[in-house]
Design a protein around this motif. Structure first.
Motif, mmCIF file in Angstrom:
data_model
loop_
_atom_site.group_PDB
_atom_site.id
_atom_site.type_symbol
_atom_site.label_atom_id
_atom_site.label_comp_id
_atom_site.label_asym_id
_atom_site.label_seq_id
_atom_site.Cartn_x
_atom_site.Cartn_y
_atom_site.Cartn_z
ATOM 1 N N GLU A 206 -4.345 -35.364 -8.964
ATOM 2 C CA GLU A 206 -4.716 -33.951 -8.852
ATOM 3 C C GLU A 206 -5.507 -33.690 -7.571
ATOM 4 O O GLU A 206 -5.357 -32.624 -6.956
ATOM 5 N N ALA A 207 -6.346 -34.627 -7.171
ATOM 6 C CA ALA A 207 -7.076 -34.447 -5.914
ATOM 7 C C ALA A 207 -6.113 -34.335 -4.739
ATOM 8 O O ALA A 207 -6.311 -33.517 -3.831
ATOM 9 N N ALA A 265 -7.053 -30.092 -11.313
ATOM 10 C CA ALA A 265 -6.208 -28.899 -11.471
ATOM 11 C C ALA A 265 -5.805 -28.747 -12.937
ATOM 12 O O ALA A 265 -6.591 -29.048 -13.828
ATOM 13 N N SER A 266 -4.577 -28.338 -13.186
ATOM 14 C CA SER A 266 -4.213 -27.875 -14.525
ATOM 15 C C SER A 266 -4.215 -28.951 -15.603
ATOM 16 O O SER A 266 -4.382 -28.635 -16.784
ATOM 17 N N ASN A 297 4.896 -28.743 -12.056
ATOM 18 C CA ASN A 297 4.469 -28.437 -10.685
ATOM 19 C C ASN A 297 5.471 -28.869 -9.623
ATOM 20 O O ASN A 297 5.372 -28.451 -8.464
ATOM 21 N N MET A 298 6.406 -29.729 -9.985
ATOM 22 C CA MET A 298 7.129 -30.534 -8.997
ATOM 23 C C MET A 298 7.742 -29.723 -7.860
ATOM 24 O O MET A 298 7.596 -30.075 -6.689
ATOM 25 N N GLU A 299 8.401 -28.631 -8.157
ATOM 26 C CA GLU A 299 9.069 -27.880 -7.088
ATOM 27 C C GLU A 299 8.073 -27.236 -6.125
ATOM 28 O O GLU A 299 8.444 -26.843 -5.016
ATOM 29 N N TYR A 300 6.807 -27.143 -6.521
ATOM 30 C CA TYR A 300 5.775 -26.566 -5.656
ATOM 31 C C TYR A 300 5.060 -27.630 -4.820
ATOM 32 O O TYR A 300 4.245 -27.291 -3.973
ATOM 33 N N SER A 301 5.360 -28.910 -5.077
ATOM 34 C CA SER A 301 4.619 -29.978 -4.401
ATOM 35 C C SER A 301 5.507 -31.198 -4.162
ATOM 36 O O SER A 301 5.060 -32.334 -4.307
ATOM 37 N N VAL A 302 6.743 -30.948 -3.787
ATOM 38 C CA VAL A 302 7.714 -32.037 -3.624
ATOM 39 C C VAL A 302 7.234 -33.063 -2.611
ATOM 40 O O VAL A 302 7.257 -34.276 -2.862
ATOM 41 N N GLU A 303 6.804 -32.601 -1.446
ATOM 42 C CA GLU A 303 6.395 -33.520 -0.383
ATOM 43 C C GLU A 303 5.230 -34.399 -0.828
ATOM 44 O O GLU A 303 5.216 -35.609 -0.591
ATOM 45 N N SER A 367 -6.789 -24.253 -8.297
ATOM 46 C CA SER A 367 -6.476 -25.376 -7.418
ATOM 47 C C SER A 367 -5.122 -26.011 -7.717
ATOM 48 O O SER A 367 -4.681 -26.894 -6.982
ATOM 49 N N ASN A 368 -4.478 -25.598 -8.786
ATOM 50 C CA ASN A 368 -3.180 -26.177 -9.121
ATOM 51 C C ASN A 368 -2.125 -25.745 -8.100
ATOM 52 O O ASN A 368 -2.100 -24.587 -7.678
ATOM 53 N N PRO A 369 -1.246 -26.656 -7.677
ATOM 54 C CA PRO A 369 -0.263 -26.287 -6.646
ATOM 55 C C PRO A 369 0.698 -25.179 -7.093
ATOM 56 O O PRO A 369 1.173 -24.411 -6.269
#
Length: 388
Positions: A206-207, A265-266, A297-303, A367-369
């Motif tokens: 999460e960090a 985060a979440s 969350n995956m599609e918002y933080s793929v990289e 703070s969640n992506p």
């Protein structure tokens, strides 16, 4: 999501003493900082494991007067904090030694807040701005590899009147010294090793993926992920393995610094809500929801998830494949260390709405992506409950 050009600040007010047998440095640290009458804050588990005796023996050998408050409960309560502060005042304590996992350490921080402010109710110091004075000397001694509380600025305390977890956070609440001896974690039972280890992994992930992450927290979170992911199963299955225990403690410490300078985060928003209502172990709640929140969350933080997969040592041909592998690896890890399913925790499904409502109000939701609404939280909770 690169953040190289964004401004940030980084403060670590805690001196770290790390290594097998480094607990012997406690006396020197007390003397260097004029700690002459410490109160030890701990719980019954530490007392029963014999760790407390090892530390009090050091104090006795050096003619240091002390008292012990071992009434800290899991998910420490506001009443524990207030009782501990009362005991400290009656003894005339000039310093605090916190021994244990996150519960005693968080309790000790809040005891210090009450003493510093001459306060009676910890509720008055909830949030990020209410604690404004330096604490008495606080030395933290972790006995689990989980919360990282020995190095963070936060103290999470259960408000028993409203049944939710509040946060007391300030630059002043950090310990002055953290004595991190991996030998003190050798007696930790397998199920607690598993849940606290997954708690530490949650902190790292999460960090790294929080919207407020910065370069130093990124570096710490990635190395913490590598250490925890590659050593948790060994630590669970062979608790006497000092190398694995040392890697887990170091990973937990680094993850603690990372999220203290970034955020959670979440996963934590749900875990803290669930823990507040049902008084469930925090690490277990995090472990249950980590893969489900990651998947959501995956599609918002793929990289970023792909970079975490690389830290875990996973092989992949594209960032999207790496992100998926990271989620699957975390799901498998929870199974490999025998953590329970959400559906086994006797949580009433009628409370899902309440838990979702509490989660969205948590200060770390922002703070969640992926932006999260109450309905999003409800979806994740239901997904986790239906997972077999």
């Amino acid at each position: 999501m690169n953040n190289f050009a964004l401004p940030f600040s980084f403060t670590l007010p805690t001196k770290i003493v790390y290594g097998p047998k480094c607990i012997a440095s406690l006396i020197d640290e007390l003397k260097l900082n004029d700690g002459e009458r410490p109160i030890i804050i701990t719980d019954k588990g530490v007392s029963n494991a014999g760790i407390l005796d090892e530390i009090t023996a050091l104090l006795k050998q050096n003619n240091i007067n002390y008292i012990v408050y071992d009434g800290v409960e899991p998910n420490p309560k506001d009443v524990n904090v207030e009782d501990g502060a009362k005991a400290a005042r009656e003894f005339g304590a000039d310093s605090i030694i916190a021994i244990g996992g996150g519960s005693p350490i968080d309790c000790a921080k809040s005891v210090g807040v009450l003493i510093a402010h001459n306060g009676d109710k910890i509720k008055e110091y909830e949030g990020k701005t209410a604690a404004t004075k330096p604490l008495p000397l606080l030395i933290t001694i972790p006995t689990t590899s989980g919360t990282g509380s020995e190095l963070t600025f936060s103290s999470v305390i259960t408000d028993t009147e409203n049944n939710y977890k509040m946060t007391v956070k300030s630059q002043y609440t950090a310990a002055k010294i953290a004595i991190c001896d991996p030998e003190l974690t050798l007696s930790l039972p397998a199920h607690i090793t598993a849940s606290t280890g997954m708690d530490a992994l949650t902190h790292a992930i999460e960090a790294y993926t929080a919207t407020c992450a910065e370069p130093i927290s990124d570096a710490l979170a990635l190395y913490a992920t590598e250490l925890i992911y590659n050593n948790l199963v060994t630590a669970v299955n062979d608790g006497s393995n000092l190398e694995a225990r040392s890697a887990m403690l170091l990973g937990s410490m680094l993850a603690g610094i990372a999220f203290s300078h970034s955020d959670v985060a979440s996963v934590h928003c749900i875990a803290e809500s669930l823990g507040g209502v049902y008084d469930l172990p925090h690490g277990v709640c995090n472990a249950i929801f980590l893969p489900h929140v990651m998947e959501y969350n995956m599609e918002y933080s793929v990289e970023r998830y792909a970079r975490l997969a690389k830290a875990m040592g996973l092989n992949f041909n594209s960032e999207s494949e790496g992100a998926k592998k990271a989620v699957e690896a975390v799901k498998k890890l929870a199974v490999d260390v025998n953590l329970p399913l959400f559906s086994s925790l006797n949580v009433n499904t009628d409370d899902f709405e309440k838990i979702a409502e509490m989660s969205v109000k948590n200060i770390s939701t922002e703070s969640n992506p992926r932006p999260m609404t109450k309905e999003d939280y409800l979806t994740v909770i239901k997904n986790a409950y239906g997972h077999k």
